[in-house]
Design a protein around this motif. Structure first.
Motif, PDB file in Angstrom:
ATOM      1  N   ALA A  74       0.841  -1.203   0.000  1.00 43.29           N
ATOM      2  CA  ALA A  74       0.000   0.000   0.000  1.00 43.29           C
ATOM      3  C   ALA A  74       0.872   1.246   0.000  1.00 43.29           C
ATOM      4  O   ALA A  74       1.667   1.462   0.918  1.00 43.29           O
ATOM      5  CB  ALA A  74      -0.915   0.010   1.222  1.00 43.29           C
ATOM      6  N   GLY A  75       0.714   2.077  -1.014  1.00 45.44           N
ATOM      7  CA  GLY A  75       1.482   3.311  -1.127  1.00 45.44           C
ATOM      8  C   GLY A  75       0.802   4.465  -0.423  1.00 45.44           C
ATOM      9  O   GLY A  75      -0.409   4.642  -0.519  1.00 45.44           O
ATOM     10  N   ALA A  76       1.576   5.273   0.285  1.00 42.32           N
ATOM     11  CA  ALA A  76       1.056   6.440   0.987  1.00 42.32           C
ATOM     12  C   ALA A  76       1.013   7.631   0.036  1.00 42.32           C
ATOM     13  O   ALA A  76       1.980   7.910  -0.681  1.00 42.32           O
ATOM     14  CB  ALA A  76       1.930   6.771   2.192  1.00 42.32           C
ATOM     15  N   GLU A  77      -0.134   8.334   0.034  1.00 40.40           N
ATOM     16  CA  GLU A  77      -0.282   9.533  -0.797  1.00 40.40           C
ATOM     17  C   GLU A  77       0.745  10.589  -0.376  1.00 40.40           C
ATOM     18  O   GLU A  77       0.926  10.843   0.809  1.00 40.40           O
ATOM     19  CB  GLU A  77      -1.697  10.083  -0.603  1.00 40.40           C
ATOM     20  CG  GLU A  77      -1.987  11.320  -1.424  1.00 40.40           C
ATOM     21  CD  GLU A  77      -3.308  11.987  -1.034  1.00 40.40           C
ATOM     22  OE1 GLU A  77      -3.779  12.833  -1.804  1.00 40.40           O
ATOM     23  OE2 GLU A  77      -3.858  11.666   0.030  1.00 40.40           O
ATOM     24  N   THR A  78       1.410  11.249  -1.338  1.00 41.35           N
ATOM     25  CA  THR A  78       1.457  10.903  -2.753  1.00 41.35           C
ATOM     26  C   THR A  78       2.796  10.268  -3.121  1.00 41.35           C
ATOM     27  O   THR A  78       2.870   9.448  -4.035  1.00 41.35           O
ATOM     28  CB  THR A  78       1.255  12.152  -3.636  1.00 41.35           C
ATOM     29  OG1 THR A  78       2.261  13.124  -3.308  1.00 41.35           O
ATOM     30  CG2 THR A  78      -0.112  12.739  -3.479  1.00 41.35           C
ATOM     31  N   ALA A  79       3.835  10.671  -2.418  1.00 45.28           N
ATOM     32  CA  ALA A  79       5.178  10.250  -2.820  1.00 45.28           C
ATOM     33  C   ALA A  79       5.418   8.760  -2.643  1.00 45.28           C
ATOM     34  O   ALA A  79       6.310   8.190  -3.287  1.00 45.28           O
ATOM     35  CB  ALA A  79       6.232  11.046  -2.056  1.00 45.28           C
ATOM     36  N   GLY A  80       4.644   8.104  -1.800  1.00 47.03           N
ATOM     37  CA  GLY A  80       4.842   6.681  -1.609  1.00 47.03           C
ATOM     38  C   GLY A  80       4.226   5.826  -2.698  1.00 47.03           C
ATOM     39  O   GLY A  80       4.573   4.647  -2.835  1.00 47.03           O
ATOM     40  N   ILE A  81       3.331   6.414  -3.498  1.00 47.60           N
ATOM     41  CA  ILE A  81       2.602   5.605  -4.480  1.00 47.60           C
ATOM     42  C   ILE A  81       3.510   5.014  -5.562  1.00 47.60           C
ATOM     43  O   ILE A  81       3.431   3.799  -5.833  1.00 47.60           O
ATOM     44  CB  ILE A  81       1.441   6.412  -5.090  1.00 47.60           C
ATOM     45  CG1 ILE A  81       0.406   6.735  -4.008  1.00 47.60           C
ATOM     46  CG2 ILE A  81       0.792   5.645  -6.242  1.00 47.60           C
ATOM     47  CD1 ILE A  81      -0.713   7.654  -4.471  1.00 47.60           C
ATOM     48  N   PRO A  82       4.387   5.790  -6.219  1.00 51.56           N
ATOM     49  CA  PRO A  82       5.219   5.156  -7.243  1.00 51.56           C
ATOM     50  C   PRO A  82       6.144   4.085  -6.682  1.00 51.56           C
ATOM     51  O   PRO A  82       6.338   3.035  -7.310  1.00 51.56           O
ATOM     52  CB  PRO A  82       6.004   6.322  -7.850  1.00 51.56           C
ATOM     53  CG  PRO A  82       5.930   7.418  -6.844  1.00 51.56           C
ATOM     54  CD  PRO A  82       4.610   7.244  -6.169  1.00 51.56           C
ATOM     55  N   TRP A  83       6.704   4.342  -5.487  1.00 54.85           N
ATOM     56  CA  TRP A  83       7.596   3.337  -4.898  1.00 54.85           C
ATOM     57  C   TRP A  83       6.830   2.072  -4.549  1.00 54.85           C
ATOM     58  O   TRP A  83       7.332   0.953  -4.739  1.00 54.85           O
ATOM     59  CB  TRP A  83       8.296   3.920  -3.670  1.00 54.85           C
ATOM     60  CG  TRP A  83       9.189   5.060  -4.010  1.00 54.85           C
ATOM     61  CD1 TRP A  83       8.997   6.382  -3.738  1.00 54.85           C
ATOM     62  CD2 TRP A  83      10.421   4.984  -4.745  1.00 54.85           C
ATOM     63  NE1 TRP A  83      10.029   7.138  -4.251  1.00 54.85           N
ATOM     64  CE2 TRP A  83      10.914   6.306  -4.867  1.00 54.85           C
ATOM     65  CE3 TRP A  83      11.150   3.937  -5.303  1.00 54.85           C
ATOM     66  CZ2 TRP A  83      12.104   6.603  -5.523  1.00 54.85           C
ATOM     67  CZ3 TRP A  83      12.343   4.229  -5.958  1.00 54.85           C
ATOM     68  CH2 TRP A  83      12.809   5.538  -6.068  1.00 54.85           C
ATOM     69  N   ALA A  84       5.620   2.238  -4.038  1.00 53.22           N
ATOM     70  CA  ALA A  84       4.792   1.073  -3.737  1.00 53.22           C
ATOM     71  C   ALA A  84       4.462   0.291  -5.004  1.00 53.22           C
ATOM     72  O   ALA A  84       4.446  -0.945  -4.996  1.00 53.22           O
ATOM     73  CB  ALA A  84       3.513   1.510  -3.035  1.00 53.22           C
ATOM     74  N   ALA A  85       4.194   1.005  -6.098  1.00 54.48           N
ATOM     75  CA  ALA A  85       3.866   0.335  -7.354  1.00 54.48           C
ATOM     76  C   ALA A  85       5.032  -0.506  -7.856  1.00 54.48           C
ATOM     77  O   ALA A  85       4.854  -1.670  -8.254  1.00 54.48           O
ATOM     78  CB  ALA A  85       3.464   1.368  -8.402  1.00 54.48           C
ATOM     79  N   TRP A  86       6.233   0.076  -7.840  1.00 53.00           N
ATOM     80  CA  TRP A  86       7.408  -0.676  -8.298  1.00 53.00           C
ATOM     81  C   TRP A  86       7.725  -1.829  -7.358  1.00 53.00           C
ATOM     82  O   TRP A  86       8.100  -2.914  -7.808  1.00 53.00           O
ATOM     83  CB  TRP A  86       8.613   0.258  -8.414  1.00 53.00           C
ATOM     84  CG  TRP A  86       8.465   1.264  -9.511  1.00 53.00           C
ATOM     85  CD1 TRP A  86       7.978   1.063 -10.764  1.00 53.00           C
ATOM     86  CD2 TRP A  86       8.795   2.663  -9.440  1.00 53.00           C
ATOM     87  NE1 TRP A  86       7.991   2.232 -11.482  1.00 53.00           N
ATOM     88  CE2 TRP A  86       8.488   3.230 -10.700  1.00 53.00           C
ATOM     89  CE3 TRP A  86       9.328   3.489  -8.449  1.00 53.00           C
ATOM     90  CZ2 TRP A  86       8.695   4.585 -10.988  1.00 53.00           C
ATOM     91  CZ3 TRP A  86       9.536   4.834  -8.727  1.00 53.00           C
ATOM     92  CH2 TRP A  86       9.221   5.364  -9.984  1.00 53.00           C
TER      93      TRP A  86
END
Length: 225
Positions: A74-86
């Protein structure tokens, strides 16, 4: 986290220009603290070699540090989302993301991407300062039914008081790929210049006093749990 992981992540941050030191104009961090140092992990997003290396370190850290693989990343909004996706791709896990607050329209959901109820989730963000924002994201995931016991960040400031207590109160174990100690340990061409290193070391010797003297928070607030 191993010293090797910390050294590798710190070198990636330095190579990418993500570690910024200002002896004149302080940075005001999200938690309200003033700091002469800022880490902008977003600068790694645009560089394929750096982001691939960072994701590889994150995936290895998850496999090493967590007692069991999470069912969801689960990616944290917003900066965590791309890292979570990868990271979700690297671990072959479903991806979700969690907002700071429900959107207020449509489904009015705080967690997006699918159901999380009854499933273990790894919370991913780029930075951790004093854990304040992690509390918001953990509560959002748990309110949606996810089991959240671990979080991962690329960099942990680890300088200001209250963070460890806040994370412990949340029941959240944090896996941090690098800290200031790792940045200061880097030697060679990408190491911090001597003048910037001196500024950082003075700050780290008493972060709260430095913050108070430069327009930031001057005291620890009781962690909201």
């Amino acid at each position: 986290m191993t010293e090797r992981t910390g050294a590798s992540m710190a070198r990636l941050l330095l190579e990418g220009g993500a570690v910024q030191i200002s002896g004149e104009q302080p940075f005001i961090l999200a938690a309200g603290w003033a700091s002469p140092a800022y880490v902008d992990c977003r600068l790694l997003i645009g560089e394929p070699r750096l982001r691939r290396a960072a994701v590889a370190l994150a995936a290895a850290a998850v496999r090493e540090a967590l007692p069991a693989m999470p069912e969801i990343v689960a990616g944290a909004e917003t900066a965590g989302i791309p890292w979570a996706a990868w990271l979700a791709e690297a671990l072959d896990r479903p991806l979700r993301y969690v907002r700071k607050r429900p959107l207020g329209i449509g489904r009015n959901a705080q967690v997006e991407g699918g159901a999380v109820e009854g499933r273990s989730a790894l919370l991913v963000d780029d930075l951790t300062t004093d854990g304040s924002s992690k509390a918001t994201f953990v509560r959002g995931l748990r309110a949606a039914g996810a089991a959240v016991t671990h979080g991962l960040c690329l960099f942990h400031h680890g300088t200001f008081p209250g963070g460890a207590e806040r994370l412990a109160g949340l029941g959240l174990s944090l896996v941090a790929l690098a800290s200031w100690r790792d940045v200061l340990a880097v030697r060679g061409a990408c190491a911090l210049p001597a003048a910037e290193r001196a500024v950082l070391e003075r700050f780290l010797s008493d972060p709260v006093a430095w913050s108070a003297a430069h327009g930031g928070r001057a005291m620890l607030e009781r962690p909201a749990l």
